[in-house]
Design a protein around this motif. Structure first.
Motif, PDB file in Angstrom:
ATOM      1  N   THR A 254      59.020  41.853  19.090  1.00 48.21           N
ATOM      2  CA  THR A 254      58.609  42.971  18.910  1.00 48.21           C
ATOM      3  C   THR A 254      57.784  43.290  17.897  1.00 48.21           C
ATOM      4  OG1 THR A 254      59.228  45.501  19.315  1.00 48.21           O
ATOM      5  CG2 THR A 254      60.752  44.055  18.201  1.00 48.21           C
TER       6      THR A 254
ATOM      7  N   HIS B 188      56.957  46.072  14.900  1.00 45.34           N
ATOM      8  CA  HIS B 188      57.614  47.043  14.371  1.00 45.34           C
ATOM      9  C   HIS B 188      56.463  47.655  13.298  1.00 45.34           C
ATOM     10  CE1 HIS B 188      61.803  46.883  15.482  1.00 45.34           C
ATOM     11  NE2 HIS B 188      61.457  45.559  15.322  1.00 45.34           N
TER      12      HIS B 188
ATOM     13  N   ARG C 221      63.749  40.371  18.821  1.00 46.72           N
ATOM     14  CA  ARG C 221      65.105  40.952  19.446  1.00 46.72           C
ATOM     15  C   ARG C 221      65.919  40.312  20.667  1.00 46.72           C
ATOM     16  NH1 ARG C 221      63.502  47.240  19.653  1.00 46.72           N
ATOM     17  NH2 ARG C 221      66.019  47.339  19.582  1.00 46.72           N
TER      18      ARG C 221
ATOM     19  N   ASN D 194      69.108  46.430  22.757  1.00 43.40           N
ATOM     20  CA  ASN D 194      68.381  45.228  22.429  1.00 43.40           C
ATOM     21  C   ASN D 194      68.737  45.268  20.777  1.00 43.40           C
ATOM     22  OD1 ASN D 194      67.658  44.699  25.001  1.00 43.40           O
ATOM     23  ND2 ASN D 194      65.617  45.730  24.819  1.00 43.40           N
ATOM     24  N   ARG D 195      69.055  44.477  20.200  1.00 42.51           N
ATOM     25  CA  ARG D 195      69.158  44.396  18.608  1.00 42.51           C
ATOM     26  C   ARG D 195      68.454  43.379  18.138  1.00 42.51           C
ATOM     27  NH1 ARG D 195      72.528  39.988  17.131  1.00 42.51           N
ATOM     28  NH2 ARG D 195      73.637  39.199  18.949  1.00 42.51           N
ATOM     29  N   HIS D 196      68.246  43.671  16.958  1.00 43.90           N
ATOM     30  CA  HIS D 196      67.276  42.818  16.064  1.00 43.90           C
ATOM     31  C   HIS D 196      68.210  41.663  15.784  1.00 43.90           C
ATOM     32  CE1 HIS D 196      65.098  46.469  14.645  1.00 43.90           C
ATOM     33  NE2 HIS D 196      64.250  45.740  15.665  1.00 43.90           N
TER      34      HIS D 196
END
Length: 106
Positions: free
Chosen positions: A19, A21, A34, A41-43
């Motif tokens: 993703t 940022h 992610r 959805n977590r990093h």
């Protein structure tokens, strides 16, 4: 960056995707992995990315390693570009103005 992120999202069966940022405060843009999980959805930290990559088939592993390397190159390229822009702005700020007096028309 956006193209690479979209490509990573389109691959079926992967538990992660890239993703883009952008930090609003500085404009800094970077790619980050992610996790694709139900409920949010977590990093993913780099160590976890490498562990996940190791669990895929050889074909997926090769592709993911290439994508990960390209994401790192793009992130580094963006940082170098920001450094160049910052240095140019500093040079302009330190330089003397080159204004010339108007000459009277005859």
């Amino acid at each position: 960056m956006r193209e690479l992120a979209e490509t990573s999202k389109s691959v079926a069966g992967l538990a992660m995707y890239l993703t883009v940022h952008q930090r609003a405060s500085s404009g800094y843009v970077f790619l980050r992995w992610r996790a694709r999980a139900a409920g949010g959805n977590r990093h993913l930290p780099a160590e976890e990315v490498q562990k996940l990559i190791a669990g895929y088939s050889i074909e997926h592993r090769r592709w993911l390693l290439e994508v990960d390397a390209e994401a790192s190159r793009l992130n580094e390229r963006h940082l170098r570009g920001r450094d160049v822009i910052r240095e140019l702005r500093n040079q302009v700020a330190r330089s003397k103005p080159h204004l010339h007096a108007r000459q009277a028309k005859d």
